[in-house]
Motif scaffolding. Structure first.
Motif, mmCIF file in Angstrom:
data_model
loop_
_atom_site.group_PDB
_atom_site.id
_atom_site.type_symbol
_atom_site.label_atom_id
_atom_site.label_comp_id
_atom_site.label_asym_id
_atom_site.label_seq_id
_atom_site.Cartn_x
_atom_site.Cartn_y
_atom_site.Cartn_z
ATOM 1 N N UNK A 23 6.803 29.735 -30.242
ATOM 2 C CA UNK A 23 8.260 29.664 -30.040
ATOM 3 C C UNK A 23 8.677 30.786 -29.094
ATOM 4 N N UNK A 24 9.398 30.422 -28.060
ATOM 5 C CA UNK A 24 9.938 31.449 -27.167
ATOM 6 C C UNK A 24 11.296 31.921 -27.685
ATOM 7 N N UNK A 25 11.765 33.023 -27.142
ATOM 8 C CA UNK A 25 13.138 33.455 -27.420
ATOM 9 C C UNK A 25 13.933 33.319 -26.121
ATOM 10 N N UNK A 26 13.456 33.980 -25.062
ATOM 11 C CA UNK A 26 14.071 33.814 -23.742
ATOM 12 C C UNK A 26 12.981 33.463 -22.732
ATOM 13 N N UNK A 27 13.196 32.407 -21.967
ATOM 14 C CA UNK A 27 12.292 32.063 -20.866
ATOM 15 C C UNK A 27 13.093 32.183 -19.572
ATOM 16 N N UNK A 28 12.720 33.162 -18.755
ATOM 17 C CA UNK A 28 13.537 33.522 -17.598
ATOM 18 C C UNK A 28 12.695 33.638 -16.338
ATOM 19 N N UNK A 29 13.299 33.268 -15.239
ATOM 20 C CA UNK A 29 12.701 33.509 -13.931
ATOM 21 C C UNK A 29 13.254 34.871 -13.480
ATOM 22 N N UNK A 30 12.460 35.915 -13.700
ATOM 23 C CA UNK A 30 12.998 37.274 -13.703
ATOM 24 C C UNK A 30 13.744 37.650 -12.423
ATOM 25 N N UNK A 31 13.192 37.348 -11.249
ATOM 26 C CA UNK A 31 13.884 37.826 -10.045
ATOM 27 C C UNK A 31 15.092 36.953 -9.692
ATOM 28 N N UNK A 32 15.098 35.699 -10.124
ATOM 29 C CA UNK A 32 16.315 34.886 -9.948
ATOM 30 C C UNK A 32 17.426 35.446 -10.845
ATOM 31 N N UNK A 33 17.079 35.741 -12.096
ATOM 32 C CA UNK A 33 18.073 36.291 -13.031
ATOM 33 C C UNK A 33 18.621 37.635 -12.543
ATOM 34 N N UNK A 34 17.713 38.439 -11.967
ATOM 35 C CA UNK A 34 18.125 39.763 -11.513
ATOM 36 C C UNK A 34 19.180 39.665 -10.413
ATOM 37 N N UNK A 35 19.087 38.599 -9.627
ATOM 38 C CA UNK A 35 19.998 38.451 -8.483
ATOM 39 C C UNK A 35 21.139 37.492 -8.717
ATOM 40 N N UNK A 36 20.966 36.566 -9.640
ATOM 41 C CA UNK A 36 21.998 35.558 -9.921
ATOM 42 C C UNK A 36 22.192 35.428 -11.433
ATOM 43 N N UNK A 37 22.748 36.450 -12.051
ATOM 44 C CA UNK A 37 22.813 36.454 -13.524
ATOM 45 C C UNK A 37 24.013 35.690 -14.093
ATOM 46 N N UNK A 38 24.725 34.954 -13.245
ATOM 47 C CA UNK A 38 25.972 34.327 -13.681
ATOM 48 C C UNK A 38 25.835 33.461 -14.910
ATOM 49 N N UNK A 39 24.858 32.568 -14.902
ATOM 50 C CA UNK A 39 24.718 31.645 -16.032
ATOM 51 C C UNK A 39 24.281 32.364 -17.312
#
Ligand code: ZN
Length: 324
Positions: A23-39
Motif C-alpha cells: 500500500x502506498x501513501x503518496x505516489x509523486x513525480x517529485x520534480x513535477x510536484x516541486x515545480x507545479x504543486x498546484x494540485x
C-alpha cells in the motif's frame, strides 16, 4: 524472535498482525510536484487526509502496511514520519530500491557499471545504507527492497536495478518485492535473473501484482517455484473486474496456495499519475476494499478463516523472518 523496522521503530514479527504487503501513501513525480504543486495543495492538508484514511484502515484491524514507494515513485520519509506519528495503531514498513520499467534514472547513467563491468554500482551502497543506517537522516530503516519489471521485459536498466537489489539483499537479508506484469509472464524473468543468476531465494520474494492475471496455472507454477504471490491490486478494476480478481484468489485457495499469497490494494492517499477526474471511475480502489468487499466474497465462495489468516498474518510474518 525477529524484528522488522517500521517508521516508529522496530516491531517483533509476532506483533505485525494482519498486514497489507503493498500500500502506498503518496505516489509523486517529485520534480513535477516541486515545480507545479498546484494540485497537491498544502502539505498539512495532505498529511491530515492520509491520517484520516489510514486511521480508518487501522480501525478495520489491519495492523501493518508495507509502503513500497521507492526512488521513481517520489519517496519522502519525513512526510511519512509525520503521518505515522498520528496513526499509532498502524505500523508502516518502508522500502528502498528503484522503480523503472526501462532505463535507470539519468543520475545513474554515467556511474558504476556504466563506466566498466568491474565498477561497483552505487545503487548497492545506497540501498544498503537505507537498510542499515536509515533513510535521509531520519534514522528510519527500510524493511523491504523493491524493483520492477513490466511488459517491456528485462531491459538493461531493469536488469541493472534487479542485480543491485539482489546484492543489497545478500548484504542485509532484507526481503524483496518486485512489481511484475503477469500477463507477459515476467515472473519467470525474475526467477531467471534475481533467483537463478543472482542467488536470491524465491521464498524471500513477493511477485507483486500477480493478481492482475486470471491464469491460475501460471500462478501455480510461480508459487511452486517458491515465490510469494502478491494479490495486491484489489480495487483496480480497469482491465479486469472485481469478480475476476476475487475468483482468482478463490481458485488459488481451492488449489491449496493460501500459504503462498499475500493481500493488498496498491492504493494511495494521493497519486499524481492519474487525473483526479478519472479516480471516480475506480470507486473500489481504496484502503477499505479488501475488508469490506473482497473477504466477504471470498468467504461466500469457500475460502476459510484459516486461509484468510494465513494470507493476512502468518505469511507476512514468515516472509519477514530471516530464514538463513
Ligand atoms: Zn505499487
Amino acid at each position: 524472535m525477529s524484528e522488522v523496522p517500521t517508521v516508529r521503530g522496530p516491531v517483533d514479527t509476532a506483533d505485525l498482525g494482519p498486514t497489507y504487503m503493498h500500500e502506498h501513501i503518496f505516489v509523486l513525480t517529485a520534480d513535477v510536484q516541486q515545480n507545479y504543486p498546484g494540485e497537491w495543495g498544502g502539505e498539512d492538508e495532505r498529511i491530515a487526509d492520509a491520517v484520516t484514511k489510514l486511521s480508518a484502515l487501522a480501525a478495520q484491524g489491519v495492523r501493518t502496511i508495507v509502503d513500497p514507494t521507492v526512488i521513481g515513485l517520489g519517496r519522502c520519509l519525513p512526510r511519512i514520519q509525520r503521518v505515522a506519528e498520528q496513526v499509532p495503531g498502524l505500523n508502516i514498513i518502508v522500502a528502498t530500491g528503484l522503480y523503472t520499467y526501462d532505463s535507470v534514472p539519468f543520475f545513474f547513467h554515467h556511474r558504476g557499471p556504466a563506466l566498466g563491468a568491474e565498477v561497483p554500482d552505487p545503487m548497492v551502497d545506497m540501498f544498503t545504507a537505507d537498510i542499515t543506517e536509515g533513510i535521509t537522516g531520519t534514522g528510519i530503516r527500510a524493511g523491504m527492497l523493491k524493483c520492477a519489471i513490466d511488459e517491456h521485459g528485462m531491459t538493461p536498466g531493469v536488469e541493472r536495478v534487479m542485480r543491485a537489489v539482489a546484492a543489497a539483499h545478500h548484504r542485509t537479508g532484507v526481503p524483496v518485492t518486485v512489481h511484475t506484469h503477469p500477463g507477459t509472464r515476467t515472473g519467470l524473468e525474475v526467477k531467471r535473473v534475481l533467483c537463478d543468476s543472482a542467488g536470491v531465494d524465491p521464498g524471500r520474494v513477493v511477485l507483486g501484482h500477480s493478481g492482475d492475471t486470471t491464469d491460475c496455472d501460471h500462478l501455480a507454477e510461480l508459487a511452486d517455484a517458491g515465490f510469494m504471490l502478491g494479490m495486491d491490486r484489489f480495487g483496480i478494476n480497469l482491465a479486469t473486474t472485481f469478480e475476476a480478481r476475487a475468483d482468482t484468489l478463490v481458485e488459488m485457495c481451492r488449489r491449496g496456495y493460501a500459504e503462498r499469497m499475500v493481500l493488498s490494494q496498491d492504493a494511495s492517499c494521493y497519486i499524481d499519475w492519474i487525473d483526479p477526474n478519472v479516480l471516480p471511475f475506480l470507486p473500489q480502489w481504496h484502503y477499505l476494499h479488501i475488508h469490506d468487499e473482497v473477504l466477504p466474497y471470498a468467504r461466500e465462495h469457500g475460502v476459510t478463516e484459516e486461509q484468510i489468516a494465513a494470507m493476512l498474518t502468518a505469511n507476512p510474518r514468515r516472509f519477514f523472518e530471516k530464514t538463513g
